[in-house]
Design a protein around this motif. Structure first.
Motif, PDB file in Angstrom:
ATOM      1  N   SER A  47      -3.955 -17.970 -30.803  1.00  0.00           N
ATOM      2  CA  SER A  47      -2.400 -17.117 -29.922  1.00  0.00           C
ATOM      3  C   SER A  47      -1.822 -16.089 -30.624  1.00  0.00           C
ATOM      4  O   SER A  47      -0.976 -15.830 -30.331  1.00  0.00           O
ATOM      5  CB  SER A  47      -2.073 -18.724 -29.894  1.00  0.00           C
ATOM      6  N   GLU A  48      -1.549 -16.479 -31.454  1.00  0.00           N
ATOM      7  CA  GLU A  48      -1.413 -15.347 -32.413  1.00  0.00           C
ATOM      8  C   GLU A  48      -2.045 -14.197 -32.727  1.00  0.00           C
ATOM      9  O   GLU A  48      -0.748 -13.172 -33.544  1.00  0.00           O
ATOM     10  CB  GLU A  48      -0.497 -15.985 -33.577  1.00  0.00           C
ATOM     11  N   ILE A  49      -3.232 -13.951 -33.487  1.00  0.00           N
ATOM     12  CA  ILE A  49      -3.695 -12.635 -33.387  1.00  0.00           C
ATOM     13  C   ILE A  49      -3.261 -11.970 -32.137  1.00  0.00           C
ATOM     14  O   ILE A  49      -3.691 -11.973 -30.890  1.00  0.00           O
ATOM     15  CB  ILE A  49      -4.895 -13.017 -33.877  1.00  0.00           C
ATOM     16  N   PRO A  50      -3.327 -10.478 -32.713  1.00  0.00           N
ATOM     17  CA  PRO A  50      -3.401  -9.369 -31.917  1.00  0.00           C
ATOM     18  C   PRO A  50      -4.354  -9.196 -30.755  1.00  0.00           C
ATOM     19  O   PRO A  50      -4.032  -8.858 -29.377  1.00  0.00           O
ATOM     20  CB  PRO A  50      -3.398  -8.393 -32.696  1.00  0.00           C
ATOM     21  N   GLN A  51      -5.954 -10.012 -30.818  1.00  0.00           N
ATOM     22  CA  GLN A  51      -6.406  -9.415 -30.718  1.00  0.00           C
ATOM     23  C   GLN A  51      -6.732 -10.756 -28.771  1.00  0.00           C
ATOM     24  O   GLN A  51      -6.554  -9.892 -27.429  1.00  0.00           O
ATOM     25  CB  GLN A  51      -8.101  -9.696 -30.840  1.00  0.00           C
ATOM     26  N   TRP A  52      -5.933 -11.498 -29.254  1.00  0.00           N
ATOM     27  CA  TRP A  52      -6.017 -12.539 -28.580  1.00  0.00           C
ATOM     28  C   TRP A  52      -4.692 -12.603 -27.364  1.00  0.00           C
ATOM     29  O   TRP A  52      -5.111 -12.169 -26.160  1.00  0.00           O
ATOM     30  CB  TRP A  52      -5.305 -13.483 -28.368  1.00  0.00           C
ATOM     31  N   LYS A  53      -3.431 -12.136 -27.850  1.00  0.00           N
ATOM     32  CA  LYS A  53      -2.093 -11.866 -27.332  1.00  0.00           C
ATOM     33  C   LYS A  53      -2.347  -9.903 -25.991  1.00  0.00           C
ATOM     34  O   LYS A  53      -2.519  -9.900 -25.077  1.00  0.00           O
ATOM     35  CB  LYS A  53      -1.208 -11.799 -28.136  1.00  0.00           C
ATOM     36  N   GLU A  54      -3.579  -9.785 -26.771  1.00  0.00           N
ATOM     37  CA  GLU A  54      -3.831  -8.164 -25.788  1.00  0.00           C
ATOM     38  C   GLU A  54      -4.724  -8.197 -24.764  1.00  0.00           C
ATOM     39  O   GLU A  54      -5.084  -7.427 -23.984  1.00  0.00           O
ATOM     40  CB  GLU A  54      -4.170  -6.871 -26.507  1.00  0.00           C
ATOM     41  N   ALA A  55      -5.761  -9.562 -25.202  1.00  0.00           N
ATOM     42  CA  ALA A  55      -6.569  -9.483 -24.540  1.00  0.00           C
ATOM     43  C   ALA A  55      -6.266 -10.156 -22.782  1.00  0.00           C
ATOM     44  O   ALA A  55      -5.746 -11.061 -22.204  1.00  0.00           O
ATOM     45  CB  ALA A  55      -7.599 -10.914 -24.878  1.00  0.00           C
ATOM     46  N   LYS A  56      -7.130  -9.480 -21.992  1.00  0.00           N
ATOM     47  CA  LYS A  56      -7.224 -10.029 -20.265  1.00  0.00           C
ATOM     48  C   LYS A  56      -8.463 -10.802 -19.761  1.00  0.00           C
ATOM     49  O   LYS A  56      -8.187 -11.713 -18.860  1.00  0.00           O
ATOM     50  CB  LYS A  56      -6.700  -8.478 -19.099  1.00  0.00           C
ATOM     51  N   ILE A  57      -9.785 -10.705 -20.712  1.00  0.00           N
ATOM     52  CA  ILE A  57     -10.790 -11.217 -20.297  1.00  0.00           C
ATOM     53  C   ILE A  57     -11.306 -12.203 -21.350  1.00  0.00           C
ATOM     54  O   ILE A  57     -11.496 -11.057 -22.399  1.00  0.00           O
ATOM     55  CB  ILE A  57     -11.541 -10.362 -19.513  1.00  0.00           C
ATOM     56  N   LEU A  76      -4.948 -22.499 -22.019  1.00  0.00           N
ATOM     57  CA  LEU A  76      -3.799 -21.866 -22.744  1.00  0.00           C
ATOM     58  C   LEU A  76      -3.850 -20.541 -21.903  1.00  0.00           C
ATOM     59  O   LEU A  76      -3.370 -19.496 -21.504  1.00  0.00           O
ATOM     60  CB  LEU A  76      -3.564 -21.605 -24.150  1.00  0.00           C
ATOM     61  N   ALA A  77      -5.069 -20.690 -21.339  1.00  0.00           N
ATOM     62  CA  ALA A  77      -5.443 -18.769 -21.203  1.00  0.00           C
ATOM     63  C   ALA A  77      -5.021 -18.759 -19.955  1.00  0.00           C
ATOM     64  O   ALA A  77      -4.743 -17.501 -19.730  1.00  0.00           O
ATOM     65  CB  ALA A  77      -7.160 -17.879 -21.245  1.00  0.00           C
ATOM     66  N   ARG A  78      -5.741 -19.203 -19.298  1.00  0.00           N
ATOM     67  CA  ARG A  78      -4.961 -19.344 -17.823  1.00  0.00           C
ATOM     68  C   ARG A  78      -3.352 -19.382 -17.629  1.00  0.00           C
ATOM     69  O   ARG A  78      -2.650 -18.985 -16.617  1.00  0.00           O
ATOM     70  CB  ARG A  78      -5.764 -21.303 -17.084  1.00  0.00           C
ATOM     71  N   ASN A  79      -2.834 -20.585 -18.066  1.00  0.00           N
ATOM     72  CA  ASN A  79      -0.904 -20.686 -18.741  1.00  0.00           C
ATOM     73  C   ASN A  79      -0.705 -18.774 -18.387  1.00  0.00           C
ATOM     74  O   ASN A  79      -0.221 -18.621 -18.657  1.00  0.00           O
ATOM     75  CB  ASN A  79      -0.847 -21.239 -19.494  1.00  0.00           C
ATOM     76  N   GLN A  80      -1.608 -18.413 -19.694  1.00  0.00           N
ATOM     77  CA  GLN A  80      -0.863 -17.125 -19.817  1.00  0.00           C
ATOM     78  C   GLN A  80      -1.906 -15.668 -19.102  1.00  0.00           C
ATOM     79  O   GLN A  80      -1.304 -14.501 -19.502  1.00  0.00           O
ATOM     80  CB  GLN A  80      -1.804 -16.478 -21.041  1.00  0.00           C
ATOM     81  N   GLY A  81      -2.002 -16.128 -17.892  1.00  0.00           N
ATOM     82  CA  GLY A  81      -2.516 -15.773 -17.012  1.00  0.00           C
ATOM     83  C   GLY A  81      -4.380 -13.761 -17.367  1.00  0.00           C
ATOM     84  O   GLY A  81      -4.203 -13.789 -17.127  1.00  0.00           O
ATOM     85  N   LYS A  82      -4.469 -15.267 -18.093  1.00  0.00           N
ATOM     86  CA  LYS A  82      -6.258 -14.608 -18.584  1.00  0.00           C
ATOM     87  C   LYS A  82      -7.397 -14.865 -17.787  1.00  0.00           C
ATOM     88  O   LYS A  82      -6.681 -16.025 -17.553  1.00  0.00           O
ATOM     89  CB  LYS A  82      -6.337 -14.689 -19.609  1.00  0.00           C
ATOM     90  N   GLN A  83      -8.147 -14.198 -17.647  1.00  0.00           N
ATOM     91  CA  GLN A  83      -9.379 -15.175 -17.735  1.00  0.00           C
ATOM     92  C   GLN A  83     -10.546 -15.353 -17.832  1.00  0.00           C
ATOM     93  O   GLN A  83     -10.169 -14.765 -19.391  1.00  0.00           O
ATOM     94  CB  GLN A  83      -9.679 -13.491 -16.282  1.00  0.00           C
ATOM     95  N   ILE A  84     -11.298 -16.525 -17.680  1.00  0.00           N
ATOM     96  CA  ILE A  84     -12.781 -17.017 -18.937  1.00  0.00           C
ATOM     97  C   ILE A  84     -13.138 -16.182 -17.893  1.00  0.00           C
ATOM     98  O   ILE A  84     -13.732 -16.129 -16.578  1.00  0.00           O
ATOM     99  CB  ILE A  84     -11.806 -18.087 -18.887  1.00  0.00           C
ATOM    100  N   VAL A  85     -14.585 -15.943 -18.299  1.00  0.00           N
ATOM    101  CA  VAL A  85     -16.017 -15.957 -18.658  1.00  0.00           C
ATOM    102  C   VAL A  85     -16.478 -16.891 -19.286  1.00  0.00           C
ATOM    103  O   VAL A  85     -16.497 -15.948 -20.745  1.00  0.00           O
ATOM    104  CB  VAL A  85     -16.061 -14.259 -18.855  1.00  0.00           C
ATOM    105  N   VAL A  86     -17.915 -17.022 -18.977  1.00  0.00           N
ATOM    106  CA  VAL A  86     -19.123 -17.779 -19.812  1.00  0.00           C
ATOM    107  C   VAL A  86     -20.216 -17.434 -19.344  1.00  0.00           C
ATOM    108  O   VAL A  86     -20.711 -16.919 -18.437  1.00  0.00           O
ATOM    109  CB  VAL A  86     -18.246 -19.536 -19.242  1.00  0.00           C
ATOM    110  N   PRO A  87     -21.530 -17.728 -20.312  1.00  0.00           N
ATOM    111  CA  PRO A  87     -22.709 -17.192 -20.167  1.00  0.00           C
ATOM    112  C   PRO A  87     -24.008 -17.898 -19.283  1.00  0.00           C
ATOM    113  O   PRO A  87     -23.345 -19.026 -19.274  1.00  0.00           O
ATOM    114  CB  PRO A  87     -22.717 -16.497 -21.768  1.00  0.00           C
ATOM    115  N   ILE A  88     -24.718 -16.703 -18.863  1.00  0.00           N
ATOM    116  CA  ILE A  88     -25.616 -17.962 -18.297  1.00  0.00           C
ATOM    117  C   ILE A  88     -26.798 -17.403 -18.649  1.00  0.00           C
ATOM    118  O   ILE A  88     -26.896 -15.585 -19.334  1.00  0.00           O
ATOM    119  CB  ILE A  88     -25.525 -17.300 -16.549  1.00  0.00           C
ATOM    120  N   THR A  89     -27.460 -17.665 -19.704  1.00  0.00           N
ATOM    121  CA  THR A  89     -28.576 -17.378 -20.255  1.00  0.00           C
ATOM    122  C   THR A  89     -30.265 -16.702 -19.300  1.00  0.00           C
ATOM    123  O   THR A  89     -30.118 -17.684 -18.014  1.00  0.00           O
ATOM    124  CB  THR A  89     -28.776 -18.383 -21.443  1.00  0.00           C
TER     125      THR A  89
END
Length: 207
Positions: A47-57, A76-89
């Motif tokens: 949660s402290e690395i810049p890539q996480w802080k700046e990420a939206k998706i 954590l991501a949802r609480n911070q307003g970020k969106q999650i995507v998952v893979p389909i193979t």
């Protein structure tokens, strides 16, 4: 002593198949207490690395039981307003990412991994951070995956910020498997012991 024994066994093995078997055994032997302790600290570092802080998706795989759990990461991501995507193979080591909403329904694929049943696809150029799963890692951030080659194939097709989250029992001084030219190291490797980044010359850095 048990941890040292596991590492000694690993050191004698050289091919990916055998190391995958042992890596799975190591993961299955981790206690719930150890998992929870490590996951809590690793997610704090994440949660402290810049890539996480700046990420939206954020792209990740819905974890299986033996893996580093992604459940609290999603929360954590949802609480911070970020969106999650998952893979389909798909065939030929191809995969696409779909949104994971709270109401998304999942079904298991042929690998036993849960995927959205009715996917809503994301434009993959909009993915800001990819959390890459794995069975074992070296301190050079080399990753031993589950053998499908899907993530290496996907990451070779674009430029993505990547991070792997690992229990300390999964990380070794050097790769104990043959690292091939198509194996793509992650940019960030995070364990309870700290953070290893591509630009930090293998130094563990605590945030």
């Amino acid at each position: 002593m048990e941890k040292e024994k596991n590492r000694a066994i690993h050191f004698e093995v050289g091919n990916k198949q055998e190391i995958r078997k042992i890596a799975k055994t190591v993961l299955m032997n981790l206690t719930k207490e150890s998992r929870k302790l490590q996951e809590t600290q690793v997610i704090r570092y994440l949660s402290e690395i810049p890539q996480w802080k700046e990420a939206k998706i954020i792209a990740l795989t819905k974890s299986m039981e033996i893996e580093f759990s992604t459940e609290n990461i999603v929360t954590l991501a949802r609480n911070q307003g970020k969106q999650i995507v998952v893979p389909i193979t798909f065939l030929n080591r191809q995969m696409r990412f779909a949104y994971w909403y709270p109401q998304t329904e999942f079904g298991k694929n042929s690998f036993g991994i849960e995927e959205p049943i009715d996917p809503i696809w994301v434009n993959e150029e909009e993915i800001d951070l990819v959390i890459v799963p794995g069975l074992a890692y070296s301190k050079k951030r080399e990753r031993l995956g589950f053998g499908g080659g899907y993530y290496d194939c996907f990451l070779s097709q674009g430029e993505y910020d990547t991070v792997s989250l690992a229990y300390m029992e999964q990380v070794y001084e050097t790769a104990l498997w043959d690292v091939e030219k198509f194996d793509i190291p992650v940019e960030w490797l995070i364990t309870i012991e700290g953070v290893i980044h591509v630009n930090e010359l293998l130094e563990k850095r605590k945030i």
